[in-house]
Every structure is written in C-alpha cells, then in structure tokens.
Scaffold this active site. Structure first.
Site, PDB file in Angstrom:
ATOM      1  N   LYS A 115       0.804  -1.228   0.000  1.00  0.00           N
ATOM      2  CA  LYS A 115       0.000   0.000   0.000  1.00  0.00           C
ATOM      3  C   LYS A 115       0.832   1.271   0.000  1.00  0.00           C
ATOM      4  O   LYS A 115       0.328   2.341   0.325  1.00  0.00           O
ATOM      5  CB  LYS A 115      -0.966   0.054   1.204  1.00  0.00           C
ATOM      6  CG  LYS A 115      -1.940  -1.075   1.250  1.00  0.00           C
ATOM      7  CD  LYS A 115      -3.000  -0.884   0.210  1.00  0.00           C
ATOM      8  CE  LYS A 115      -3.829  -2.130   0.063  1.00  0.00           C
ATOM      9  NZ  LYS A 115      -4.620  -2.153  -1.135  1.00  0.00           N
ATOM     10  N   THR A 116       2.118   1.148  -0.311  1.00  0.00           N
ATOM     11  CA  THR A 116       2.962   2.336  -0.297  1.00  0.00           C
ATOM     12  C   THR A 116       3.282   2.828  -1.710  1.00  0.00           C
ATOM     13  O   THR A 116       3.978   3.828  -1.869  1.00  0.00           O
ATOM     14  CB  THR A 116       4.298   2.050   0.418  1.00  0.00           C
ATOM     15  OG1 THR A 116       4.914   0.944  -0.249  1.00  0.00           O
ATOM     16  CG2 THR A 116       4.096   1.732   1.872  1.00  0.00           C
ATOM     17  N   THR A 157       3.626  -1.105  -6.525  1.00  0.00           N
ATOM     18  CA  THR A 157       3.286  -1.504  -7.896  1.00  0.00           C
ATOM     19  C   THR A 157       3.734  -0.431  -8.877  1.00  0.00           C
ATOM     20  O   THR A 157       4.269  -0.731  -9.946  1.00  0.00           O
ATOM     21  CB  THR A 157       1.764  -1.723  -8.026  1.00  0.00           C
ATOM     22  OG1 THR A 157       1.339  -2.537  -6.941  1.00  0.00           O
ATOM     23  CG2 THR A 157       1.396  -2.382  -9.332  1.00  0.00           C
ATOM     24  N   SER A 168      -5.649   3.423   3.746  1.00  0.00           N
ATOM     25  CA  SER A 168      -5.717   2.799   2.429  1.00  0.00           C
ATOM     26  C   SER A 168      -6.134   1.336   2.567  1.00  0.00           C
ATOM     27  O   SER A 168      -6.945   0.828   1.792  1.00  0.00           O
ATOM     28  CB  SER A 168      -4.364   2.904   1.734  1.00  0.00           C
ATOM     29  OG  SER A 168      -4.338   2.137   0.565  1.00  0.00           O
ATOM     30  N   LYS A 186      -5.360   0.334  -7.933  1.00  0.00           N
ATOM     31  CA  LYS A 186      -4.231   1.141  -7.454  1.00  0.00           C
ATOM     32  C   LYS A 186      -4.487   2.600  -7.764  1.00  0.00           C
ATOM     33  O   LYS A 186      -4.679   2.965  -8.920  1.00  0.00           O
ATOM     34  CB  LYS A 186      -2.923   0.722  -8.150  1.00  0.00           C
ATOM     35  CG  LYS A 186      -2.601  -0.733  -8.021  1.00  0.00           C
ATOM     36  CD  LYS A 186      -2.085  -1.059  -6.635  1.00  0.00           C
ATOM     37  CE  LYS A 186      -1.990  -2.566  -6.466  1.00  0.00           C
ATOM     38  NZ  LYS A 186      -1.682  -2.957  -5.113  1.00  0.00           N
ATOM     39  N   GLY A 187      -4.517   3.449  -6.712  1.00  0.00           N
ATOM     40  CA  GLY A 187      -4.793   4.863  -6.910  1.00  0.00           C
ATOM     41  C   GLY A 187      -6.295   5.073  -6.996  1.00  0.00           C
ATOM     42  O   GLY A 187      -6.830   5.545  -7.982  1.00  0.00           O
ATOM     43  N   ARG A 188      -6.979   4.628  -5.914  1.00  0.00           N
ATOM     44  CA  ARG A 188      -8.436   4.691  -5.929  1.00  0.00           C
ATOM     45  C   ARG A 188      -8.909   6.043  -5.413  1.00  0.00           C
ATOM     46  O   ARG A 188      -8.151   6.779  -4.798  1.00  0.00           O
ATOM     47  CB  ARG A 188      -9.000   3.555  -5.061  1.00  0.00           C
ATOM     48  CG  ARG A 188      -8.614   2.170  -5.595  1.00  0.00           C
ATOM     49  CD  ARG A 188      -8.515   1.155  -4.500  1.00  0.00           C
ATOM     50  NE  ARG A 188      -7.583   1.568  -3.456  1.00  0.00           N
ATOM     51  CZ  ARG A 188      -7.645   1.148  -2.220  1.00  0.00           C
ATOM     52  NH1 ARG A 188      -8.595   0.327  -1.858  1.00  0.00           N
ATOM     53  NH2 ARG A 188      -6.752   1.556  -1.348  1.00  0.00           N
ATOM     54  N   LYS A 189     -10.188   6.344  -5.691  1.00  0.00           N
ATOM     55  CA  LYS A 189     -10.732   7.619  -5.212  1.00  0.00           C
ATOM     56  C   LYS A 189     -11.575   7.347  -3.973  1.00  0.00           C
ATOM     57  O   LYS A 189     -12.507   6.555  -4.014  1.00  0.00           O
ATOM     58  CB  LYS A 189     -11.586   8.265  -6.308  1.00  0.00           C
ATOM     59  CG  LYS A 189     -10.762   8.671  -7.528  1.00  0.00           C
ATOM     60  CD  LYS A 189     -11.545   9.615  -8.435  1.00  0.00           C
ATOM     61  CE  LYS A 189     -10.631  10.295  -9.448  1.00  0.00           C
ATOM     62  NZ  LYS A 189     -10.025   9.382 -10.437  1.00  0.00           N
TER      63      LYS A 189
HETATM   64  P1  A3P Z   1      -4.615   3.720  -3.119  1.00  0.00           P
HETATM   65  O1  A3P Z   1      -5.264   2.884  -4.141  1.00  0.00           O
HETATM   66  O2  A3P Z   1      -5.121   3.488  -1.729  1.00  0.00           O
HETATM   67  O3  A3P Z   1      -4.610   5.223  -3.498  1.00  0.00           O
HETATM   68  P2  A3P Z   1       0.823  -0.879  -3.543  1.00  0.00           P
HETATM   69  O4  A3P Z   1       0.963  -1.090  -5.009  1.00  0.00           O
HETATM   70  O5  A3P Z   1       2.155  -0.906  -2.803  1.00  0.00           O
HETATM   71  O6  A3P Z   1      -0.213  -1.756  -2.903  1.00  0.00           O
HETATM   72  O7  A3P Z   1       0.330   0.647  -3.327  1.00  0.00           O
HETATM   73  C1  A3P Z   1      -0.906   1.128  -3.869  1.00  0.00           C
HETATM   74  C2  A3P Z   1      -0.887   2.647  -3.755  1.00  0.00           C
HETATM   75  O8  A3P Z   1       0.095   3.199  -4.670  1.00  0.00           O
HETATM   76  C3  A3P Z   1      -2.186   3.330  -4.185  1.00  0.00           C
HETATM   77  O9  A3P Z   1      -3.030   3.303  -3.052  1.00  0.00           O
HETATM   78  C4  A3P Z   1      -1.694   4.758  -4.592  1.00  0.00           C
HETATM   79  O10 A3P Z   1      -1.928   5.731  -3.567  1.00  0.00           O
HETATM   80  C5  A3P Z   1      -0.164   4.598  -4.709  1.00  0.00           C
HETATM   81  N1  A3P Z   1       0.397   5.126  -5.976  1.00  0.00           N
HETATM   82  C6  A3P Z   1       1.574   5.841  -6.057  1.00  0.00           C
HETATM   83  N2  A3P Z   1       1.826   6.216  -7.326  1.00  0.00           N
HETATM   84  C7  A3P Z   1       0.801   5.716  -8.095  1.00  0.00           C
HETATM   85  C8  A3P Z   1       0.487   5.786  -9.513  1.00  0.00           C
HETATM   86  N3  A3P Z   1       1.298   6.426 -10.382  1.00  0.00           N
HETATM   87  N4  A3P Z   1      -0.670   5.184  -9.949  1.00  0.00           N
HETATM   88  C9  A3P Z   1      -1.483   4.523  -9.049  1.00  0.00           C
HETATM   89  N5  A3P Z   1      -1.239   4.423  -7.717  1.00  0.00           N
HETATM   90  C10 A3P Z   1      -0.117   5.006  -7.232  1.00  0.00           C
END
Ligand code: A3P
Length: 265
Positions: free
Chosen positions: A57-58, A61, A155, A216-219
C-alpha cells in the site's frame, strides 16, 4: 569413530543440531567448495541485484512498473499464485530451494550492466526474510517505500508513497543513483500526469497514457481528522523507532515523519 546408516545418521545429526532442520540457502558461487559441486549447467547470475521489499500500500506496484520502463532493469517472471510476486523468502516457497527461485529470473545477457530485481511487498513485515535474504543475496541493495502509517492504514481500510505519488520522476532519479544503473533513464519525459486517473502514468507513443489498474490509486474521501489524530497517536512510538533506525542508517527522515514527530500527543 562411530557411524550409522544414512537415515539414522540424519536423525542423529538433527538431534545434535536441531537449528539446522531449517535450511538457510547461500549463493553456491560464493564458496569455491560449493561451486565445485554445483552443476556446470547452472549459473549464479539468475539472482536479483536489488529488491523492493514493500510494505504493501505504499506504491510498490507503481515503483515496480516504473523500474521496468528502464532498459537495463528486468524483474522476475510473474508467479500466477501470489499476485505476480515471487514471495520466496517470506513463505514456504523458501523450502522449494534456490533452483525454484532462480527459475523465476531470466539469464541476463550482460551480468555487469543488467539489473535483475524482484518486488515482494510482503517481505517488509516478515520476520524470516532478513536472515534468509542476507544469506543468499548479501550484496543486494534494498529499496523500501515509507509513507505515513496512518495513510497506509486508511488505504487498507478502503479495501495507499507520498513523494513517489506526487513527483515520481525525482524519486526515480534517486533510485537510479542508488542502484548505480546506466544509462540514466529520463522519467520526466516517460511519465505524465493523467488528470482523469489523478496519478502519474506511463506516456506511450502517440500521447496515450498507460496507468495502473483500478485497484491502485483509488478515489475515496479524505481521512476524518479524528481518525487521523487517533492513528497518529497509535503509531507514535513506532514512528519514533523508525526515526531512530533511519538515523542509525544515516538516512534522512521523510517529511511526513518529521511532521509526525513534531506533533504533541
Ligand atoms: P490507493 O489505491 O489506496 O490510493 P501498492 O501497489 O504498494 O499496494 O500501493 C498502492 C498505492 O500506490 C495506491 O493506493 C496509490 O496511492 C499509490 N500510488 C503511487 N503512485 C501511483 C500511480 N502512479 N498510480 C497509481 N497508484 C499510485
């Protein structure tokens, strides 16, 4: 001199050295005696030069995909079982041995300039990983992403690295310097902010973007102030410990950590 048949001898041996029941794999090429009995067909080059260890969650990915854009960097082949991650050091996969692990990596075409890596976000909290990884990959560099644990908890609750999220090109410059990888890859040209996604994404030819998937990168709404205050208190001691560790390692404190430490509880 006494001896026993093989099976009984093995039982006797593990009675005498119970701590050796669990293997601790080492790189066969680091010891001439091991290398001499290692098959000629095998190579020790199919091992990562660096590892992204999480935590989840940091933004691991995003970092993983940005790293793969670099021409000298390749990762493991995906594992269908564990969200593409190998998860070798933190699970029972470890008992499958180093051949199993090496099979996940391509044979590098040039050992000195090619950088193999793997990202397993669950290595960070695993108690076994440090000892096991240090034994097999003593020279591997380690990358960990640190975000405010309160944001990470939120998150998780929304079933989320701050600078990587807001200024990935600067982070990727730092990562390249840390790894010593060449050529220098210009991420400020290769990434673009996608207003619809609200995140930085890969810029493809023709101006289209390739962003991370929906998960990833949810609203979601911002954290409520009460929840933030509660989590800030909850993580305070851990943050103090983290700041001590970073100090010992000679690493600068991230801005979120400085802010957390200044809060009065
Ligand atoms: P959220 O979906 O809660 O916003 P991981 O891949 O380690 O599980 O981390 C997921 C988090 O990566 C997402 O959490 C988002 O905040 C963050 N993130 C950072 N850069 C990103 C990008 N370019 N696109 C999508 N998510 C990104």
């Amino acid at each position: 001199l006494h001896t026993l048949p093989p099976l009984q001898l093995a039982h006797k041996y593990f009675q005498l050295f119970p701590e050796q029941r669990n293997p601790l794999w080492q790189n066969p090429c680091d010891d001439k005696r091991h290398k001499d009995i290692w098959s000629k067909e095998k190579t020790c080059d199919r091992l990562p030069k660096f590892m992204v260890i999480g935590p989840q969650k940091t933004g691991t990915t995003a970092l993983y995909l940005f790293l793969l854009m670099h021409p000298s960097i390749s990762s493991n082949f995906p594992s269908p079982k564990t969200y593409e991650e190998v998860q070798f050091f933190n699970t029972n996969n470890y008992h499958k041995g180093i051949d199993w692990y090496m099979e996940f990596f391509p044979v590098p075409s040039n050992v000195s300039t090619d950088f193999l890596f793997e990202k397993s976000a669950n290595y960070f909290p695993s108690e076994e990983t440090p000892r096991r990884a240090a034994a097999l990959l003593p020279k591997a560099k380690i990358i960990t992403l640190l975000i405010n644990p309160s944001d990470r908890a939120y998150s998780w609750y929304q079933v989320h690295g701050h600078q990587l999220r807001t200024d990935p090109a600067a982070v990727m410059d730092e990562v390249q310097k840390f790894l010593g990888v060449t050529p220098h890859f210009n991420y400020s040209q290769a990434l673009t902010f996608d207003p619809q996604k609200g995140f930085w994404c890969q810029l493809l030819e023709g101006g289209k973007t390739k962003c991370l998937g929906k998960s990833k990168g949810r609203k979601y709404p911002p954290m409520e102030p009460e929840a933030r205050a509660y989590l800030s208190r909850y993580y305070r001691e851990h943050n103090v410990e983290l700041s001590k560790l970073l100090h010992r390692l000679g690493q600068p404190l991230p801005s979120w950590l400085r802010e957390e430490l200044q809060k009065v509880s």
